[in-house]
Scaffold this active site. Sequence first.
Site, PDB file in Angstrom:
ATOM      1  N   GLY A 123       0.762  -1.243   0.000  1.00 14.07           N
ATOM      2  CA  GLY A 123       0.000   0.000   0.000  1.00 14.07           C
ATOM      3  C   GLY A 123       0.787   1.284   0.000  1.00 14.07           C
ATOM      4  O   GLY A 123       0.212   2.349  -0.244  1.00 14.07           O
TER       5      GLY A 123
ATOM      6  N   PRO B 180       4.856  -5.032  -0.176  1.00 18.54           N
ATOM      7  CA  PRO B 180       4.863  -3.900  -1.107  1.00 18.54           C
ATOM      8  C   PRO B 180       4.882  -4.347  -2.562  1.00 18.54           C
ATOM      9  O   PRO B 180       5.541  -5.318  -2.915  1.00 18.54           O
ATOM     10  CB  PRO B 180       6.177  -3.178  -0.767  1.00 18.54           C
ATOM     11  CG  PRO B 180       7.062  -4.252  -0.222  1.00 18.54           C
ATOM     12  CD  PRO B 180       6.165  -5.259   0.448  1.00 18.54           C
ATOM     13  N   GLY B 181       4.132  -3.664  -3.394  1.00 16.76           N
ATOM     14  CA  GLY B 181       4.156  -3.928  -4.827  1.00 16.76           C
ATOM     15  C   GLY B 181       4.602  -2.668  -5.549  1.00 16.76           C
ATOM     16  O   GLY B 181       5.715  -2.558  -6.061  1.00 16.76           O
ATOM     17  N   ARG B 182       3.710  -1.673  -5.503  1.00 13.74           N
ATOM     18  CA  ARG B 182       3.959  -0.422  -6.218  1.00 13.74           C
ATOM     19  C   ARG B 182       5.283   0.244  -5.809  1.00 13.74           C
ATOM     20  O   ARG B 182       6.023   0.726  -6.664  1.00 13.74           O
ATOM     21  CB  ARG B 182       2.800   0.543  -5.913  1.00 13.74           C
ATOM     22  CG  ARG B 182       2.748   1.746  -6.817  1.00 13.74           C
ATOM     23  CD  ARG B 182       1.715   2.754  -6.299  1.00 13.74           C
ATOM     24  NE  ARG B 182       0.441   2.191  -6.000  1.00 13.74           N
ATOM     25  CZ  ARG B 182      -0.595   2.125  -6.855  1.00 13.74           C
ATOM     26  NH1 ARG B 182      -0.465   2.623  -8.071  1.00 13.74           N
ATOM     27  NH2 ARG B 182      -1.733   1.613  -6.491  1.00 13.74           N
TER      28      ARG B 182
ATOM     29  N   CYS C 111     -10.639   2.216 -29.832  1.00 16.54           N
ATOM     30  CA  CYS C 111     -11.919   2.865 -30.122  1.00 16.54           C
ATOM     31  C   CYS C 111     -12.757   3.064 -28.869  1.00 16.54           C
ATOM     32  O   CYS C 111     -13.802   2.428 -28.686  1.00 16.54           O
ATOM     33  CB  CYS C 111     -12.688   2.038 -31.145  1.00 16.54           C
ATOM     34  SG  CYS C 111     -11.715   1.801 -32.615  1.00 16.54           S
ATOM     35  N   GLU C 112     -12.284   3.895 -27.992  1.00 16.23           N
ATOM     36  CA  GLU C 112     -12.987   4.245 -26.751  1.00 16.23           C
ATOM     37  C   GLU C 112     -12.566   5.665 -26.399  1.00 16.23           C
ATOM     38  O   GLU C 112     -11.381   5.989 -26.485  1.00 16.23           O
ATOM     39  CB  GLU C 112     -12.529   3.349 -25.579  1.00 16.23           C
ATOM     40  CG  GLU C 112     -12.754   1.883 -25.768  1.00 16.23           C
ATOM     41  CD  GLU C 112     -13.986   1.371 -25.031  1.00 16.23           C
ATOM     42  OE1 GLU C 112     -14.653   2.158 -24.342  1.00 16.23           O
ATOM     43  OE2 GLU C 112     -14.256   0.175 -25.183  1.00 16.23           O
TER      44      GLU C 112
HETATM   45  N1  LLP Z   1      -1.190  -7.098  -0.594  1.00 19.66           N
HETATM   46  C1  LLP Z   1      -2.462  -7.260  -0.987  1.00 19.66           C
HETATM   47  C2  LLP Z   1      -3.300  -8.246  -0.293  1.00 19.66           C
HETATM   48  C3  LLP Z   1      -2.980  -6.485  -2.034  1.00 19.66           C
HETATM   49  O1  LLP Z   1      -4.243  -6.633  -2.410  1.00 19.66           O
HETATM   50  C4  LLP Z   1      -2.148  -5.537  -2.695  1.00 19.66           C
HETATM   51  C5  LLP Z   1      -2.650  -4.717  -3.803  1.00 19.66           C
HETATM   52  C6  LLP Z   1      -0.809  -5.430  -2.266  1.00 19.66           C
HETATM   53  C7  LLP Z   1      -0.370  -6.215  -1.206  1.00 19.66           C
HETATM   54  C8  LLP Z   1       0.166  -4.496  -2.899  1.00 19.66           C
HETATM   55  O2  LLP Z   1      -0.193  -3.162  -2.744  1.00 19.66           O
HETATM   56  P1  LLP Z   1       0.786  -1.999  -3.245  1.00 19.66           P
HETATM   57  O3  LLP Z   1       2.003  -2.020  -2.365  1.00 19.66           O
HETATM   58  O4  LLP Z   1       1.163  -2.284  -4.644  1.00 19.66           O
HETATM   59  O5  LLP Z   1      -0.010  -0.772  -3.097  1.00 19.66           O
HETATM   60  N2  LLP Z   1      -4.264  -1.651  -9.935  1.00 19.66           N
HETATM   61  C9  LLP Z   1      -4.272  -0.630  -8.921  1.00 19.66           C
HETATM   62  C10 LLP Z   1      -3.704  -1.132  -7.608  1.00 19.66           C
HETATM   63  C11 LLP Z   1      -4.416  -2.353  -7.088  1.00 19.66           C
HETATM   64  C12 LLP Z   1      -3.822  -2.865  -5.790  1.00 19.66           C
HETATM   65  C13 LLP Z   1      -4.408  -4.154  -5.403  1.00 19.66           C
HETATM   66  N3  LLP Z   1      -3.842  -4.771  -4.236  1.00 19.66           N
HETATM   67  C14 LLP Z   1      -3.521   0.580  -9.458  1.00 19.66           C
HETATM   68  O6  LLP Z   1      -3.034   0.542 -10.573  1.00 19.66           O
HETATM   69  O7  LLP Z   1      -3.428   1.594  -8.771  1.00 19.66           O
END
Ligand code: LLP
Length: 421
Positions: free
Chosen positions: A239, A274-276, A342-343
Amino acid sequence: MSDFFAYKEGRLCAERLDVAELAARYGTPLYIYSAAALSANLCAWQTALGERGAVCYAVKANSNLGVLSLLAARGCGFDIVSGGELERVLAAGGHPKTVVFSGVGKTVGELRAALRAGIGCFNLESAAELEMLNEAAGALGVQAPVAVRLNPDVNANTHPYIATGLRENKFGIDMAQAREVYARARDLPHIRVLGAGCHIGSQLTEIAPFEAALERILHLVDALAADGIELEHLDIGGGLGVAYRDESPPAPADLCAALLERLGGQRLRLVVEPGRSIAANAGILVTQVLLTKQTGVKNFAVVDAGMNDLLRPALYQAWMRIIPVLDQPRPAAVWDIVGPVCESGDFLGKDRTLGLAAGDLLCVRGAGAYSFCLSSNYNSRSRAAELMVCGERAQIVRQRETVADLLRGECPFALDAPQCA
Ligand code: LLP
């Protein structure tokens, strides 16, 4: 923090390679990732946690094998949400013990595959899943390690589509039901209770919501101790946001310091997902301006990347920085940067002041996370190539799709269908 995509003498570089040359060689649209940026971003989390926890990268943010293998080689764990993501982690050399499995709708097949692989922890999202998991583990003669994903009901102050920690969201187990679920888990023969977790949302730019969630979970930890249930770890989810525009999210070090301080002398390990914050600023999307079109009301630059390549602007009204690949003096105008799909929702950015002309290359920053992985074949468009740069070397980590890839698995209808009368 250093920027691995910077101009040198007016030419945008990815680490030490010239982006325009890469585009000429590999074509556009092209995703480019920086190995150094991924490493640095992971390292920031690993250093922030030290011995007190573990980093489980959220595979969904960017699940390319090149990205996963790089992270696995640096000791990163993984947060997965499907059997497909598990296969990717294993193919990338990730260790199953470092894997946590989140997700509201795991199938029995996925639970079994993860049990067979011997993953580190299942993040349970419902009482029903607990029963399914116990049964699956029993059938395989193993014990399933679990953490309960709680819904702490805190407001993450983010876009409604990526807020997950409110009671009205489908995620996690309501705090009011948690003790009951833990008691049941303790009593089930094929379940081993390890921890508690949450994930309150994505692109969070403040520490306070994380602290509020942790606070609520710690209350539960005390209540569980009274029930004779001791936890080993708390998983605060992912997050942490990034700076797409003018946001100033806390650094992983600041977030972890605040959370570890709150944990105090407790033995609990802190897991993060963390992902993003690992992938976003480690990637760019390079696209070429096909043509320009001035209508009297608007200036449109039609580029060769569409919403099928990069969905975030269309889906979340996400603002992503768009910069020229060659910084050349040109009279600036205000442009809508739109794709060929086409959107009307097919745009990468609106009202951007840029000096541009047909044939120019543009770069979308922050495109390492939730970008390629959300791409589709809409309008029968092949998905882009992905390139990983490391210093002055580059490697294609995903080939551009061909027409044969597009048609794979389909065939013309061969049965006798009723004719219209
Ligand atoms: N853990 C869980 C259980 C999650 O559902 C998520 C993201 C993460 C970790 C990683 O979160 P992050 O660190 O990346 O914020 N497609 C959307 C974001 C969707 C996030 C879904 N869950 C966008 O492009 O903003």
